[in-house]
Every structure is written in structure tokens, then in C-alpha cells.
Design an enzyme around this catalytic site. Structure first.
Site, PDB file in Angstrom:
ATOM      1  CE  LYS A  37      -3.386  -0.947  -0.749  1.00  8.05           C
ATOM      2  NZ  LYS A  37      -3.720  -1.512  -2.000  1.00  8.05           N
ATOM      3  CG  HIS A  99       4.136  -6.229  -1.296  1.00  7.62           C
ATOM      4  ND1 HIS A  99       4.325  -5.035  -1.678  1.00  7.62           N
ATOM      5  CD2 HIS A  99       3.104  -6.767  -1.376  1.00  7.62           C
ATOM      6  CE1 HIS A  99       3.380  -4.530  -2.227  1.00  7.62           C
ATOM      7  NE2 HIS A  99       2.351  -5.919  -2.147  1.00  7.62           N
ATOM      8  CB  SER A 129      -3.367   2.627   2.297  1.00  7.28           C
ATOM      9  OG  SER A 129      -3.784   2.151   0.969  1.00  7.28           O
TER      10      SER A 129
END
Ligand code: A3P
Length: 285
Positions: A37, A99, A129
């Protein structure tokens, strides 16, 4: 969720671990690394347009960004294994998303001296988020209410581990690995064109000014929200009635979520956890 090499994970990102760990990077690969995010899709789309924007109009309108730029460690039954998708990519360069915290990145990326673009976002907006993402994404753990979620975020019990270690670990890596560009979401919001230029210079691209301006326009929040290629509406396990993927795209939305007390507590935790790093964030612009 379970502990995996010291960070919280779900099996969607560890099922294919042997292949991820042994993934063979190439010198011309570009890895986009982020905490979830932080603006992954945004930078993915910018890079895709910079390299392939003029190549194939069909691809530009039909192939979602998550297919063009495979998510290295993910393993969802709806899609084929993503390491295989990367292996099958016919584009040069291959652009790959991850990620993973820096210590878990497959070692071949370092050995091959691949270029890496890391994108970081301030903790408060990143937490908000991620909260809404966990609400709408059925393969993510149930976030509970905001109070509960923020506690969890401060403890670092999110998928992909603590935000604090992620951004500071990658920041430290930048000091010794020169093929790493560290971008900030806040800078992208403040002046997208300037950051596109920064990307071009890092990647050695001599993209024409008009081309850069066209790309900058095409990657603005409203354009990407309307664009099927980038708004993720085709992902079957996301419930857009709960929250859209392209949600607000702002710096400072945390102010509509944090109470005064939560903000004070967060600032205390932040000071502690970030005391050994020099990376600095802006929570408003
Ligand atoms: P919000 O939930 O705050 O709106 P990722 O791609 O890493 O999952 O990050 C998603 C976040 O980036 C979402 O934040 C999304 O709206 C924001 N984002 C994506 N494209 C953007 C753009 N062009 N401009 C601003 N924010 C963008």
C-alpha cells in the site's frame, strides 16, 4: 497468519518459497519493492509506460498491470505461479514486483546487480490504506475495527511484517547497494513529473519531454482509477463494494482516521522504533 523467518506471513506468500528463494534474476531485471500500500501499482504503471507504452496498443488496454508485472512471491490459485509467470515474461527488461523485506529478497538480485526501485509511504497513511485493503481483500486477514488494526500495525503484526523494519531495512541497503532508487509516495503526489524524471535518470532512459508529460498525465489518480488495467477490478477476491482498490490517493488521509490519543501513542511508538534510522517521512505536504 504465522511467523515466517521472523515476520508475519500468510501461506499465499510462502507456499512457493523454494522457487522464490532460488529465483534467477537477470542483470537487466527491474525489481519494484514496497511495503504493501505504498504506491506499488502507481510506480509499476509508470515503469510499464516508460518501457512499453508505445509498443503494443492492445496490451496497453487489455492486460492488467498485475499480469504485466508479476508479484514474485505470491501464489494464488486463481493465477498460475508467479515465479513461472516471471520466467515466461518475454519483455526486456522484466519488471517484477515484491513486498518482501530486504533480508528475504532472493540473493540472485544482489548477485546480478539488478536495478531496484523501492517506494515508501509515511506510516500513518500506509496504515490507513492497508486497513481498508485488508477489509476488501478476501485473501488478507480480517482487520477488525480500526482501533484493533492500529494496535496490530504498531506491533508489526501485519502481512510482510513491521512497516518500521521494512522501510528502514531498505533504507540501510541503499547506503551500500548503488542500483537502488528509494522513492517516497509523498514526493510522487507532490510532483509526479519530477519523480518520473528521477526514474528516467536512474534507469538511464532518455524519454522525450512530451512523452514524459503524457505519462505523467496518464498516471494521475483519477485516470488510474478509471483504467481497467490499473484499478484491479478484475481480481476475483477483492470486494469493491467494501472499498475500492484506488481508494483516495492522498497524503494526510490518516487525519480522518486517527484520534488525538491514537496519534500521540503512535508518535511515541514511532520515535522508539525509528530511533536508529535516518530515513525521514512527511505526513502532510
Ligand atoms: P489509498 O488507499 O490511500 O487510496 P499499492 O499499489 O502499493 O497497493 O498502493 C495502493 C495505494 O496507492 C492506494 O492508496 C491507492 O489509491 C494509491 N495510489 C495508486 N495509484 C495512485 C495514483 N496515481 N496517485 C495517488 N495514489 C495512488
Amino acid at each position: 497468519m504465522f511467523d515466517f523467518e521472523g515476520i508475519s506471513m500468510t501461506h499465499f506468500f510462502t507456499d512457493n518459497w523454494e522457487k522464490v528463494k532460488n529465483f534467477q534474476a537477470r542483470p537487466d531485471d527491474i525489481l519494484i519493492a514496497t511495503y504493501p500500500k505504498a504506491g506499488t501499482t502507481w510506480v509499476s504503471y509508470i515503469l510499464d509506460l516508460l518501457y512499453f507504452g508505445n509498443d503494443d496498443p492492445e496490451r496497453q488496454t487489455s492486460e492488467p498491470i498485475y499480469i504485466r508485472i508479476p508479484f514474485l512471491e505470491s501464489c494464488f490459485q486463481e493465477f498460475s505461479t508467479w515465479t513461472e509467470m516471471v520466467d515466461n515474461l518475454s519483455t526486456v527488461p522484466r519488471i517484477i514486483k515484491t513486498h518482501l523485506p530486504v533480508q528475504l529478497v532472493p540473493k540472485s538480485f544482489w548477485e546480478q546487480n539488478s536495478r531496484i526501485v523501492y517506494v515508501a509511504r509515511n506510516a500513518k497513511d500506509n496504515a490507513v490504506s492497508y486497513f481498508h485493503f485488508d477489509r476488501m481483500n478476501m485473501v488478507q486477514p480480517e482487520p477488525g475495527d480500526w482501533d484493533h488494526y492500529l494496535e496490530k500495525f504498531m506491533k508489526g503484526k501485519n502481512v510482510f511484517g513491521p512497516w518500521f523494519d521494512h522501510v528502514s531495512g531498505w533504507w540501510e541497503k541503499k547506503q551500500t547497494y548503488s542500483n537502488l532508487l528509494y522513492l517516497f509516495y509523498e514526493d510522487l503526489v507532490e510532483d509526479t513529473g519530477r519523480e518520473v524524471e528521477r526514474l528516467c535518470s536512474f534507469l538511464g532512459l532518455s524519454t522525450l519531454v512530451e512523452e514524459r508529460e503524457k505519462i505523467t498525465k496518464g498516471v494521475q489518480f483519477d485516470a488510474m482509477k478509471q483504467n481497467k488495467v490499473t484499478n484491479h477490478v478484475t481480481i476475483p477476491f477483492m470486494d469493491f463494494k467494501i472499498s475500492p482498490f484506488m481508494r483516495k490517493g492522498k497524503v494526510g488521509d490518516w487525519k480522518s482516521h486517527f484520534t488525538v490519543a491514537q496519534n500521540e501513542q503512535f508518535d511515541e511508538v514511532y520515535k522508539q522504533k525509528m530511533k536508529n534510522t535516518t530515513v525521514k517521512f512527511r505526513t502532510e505536504i
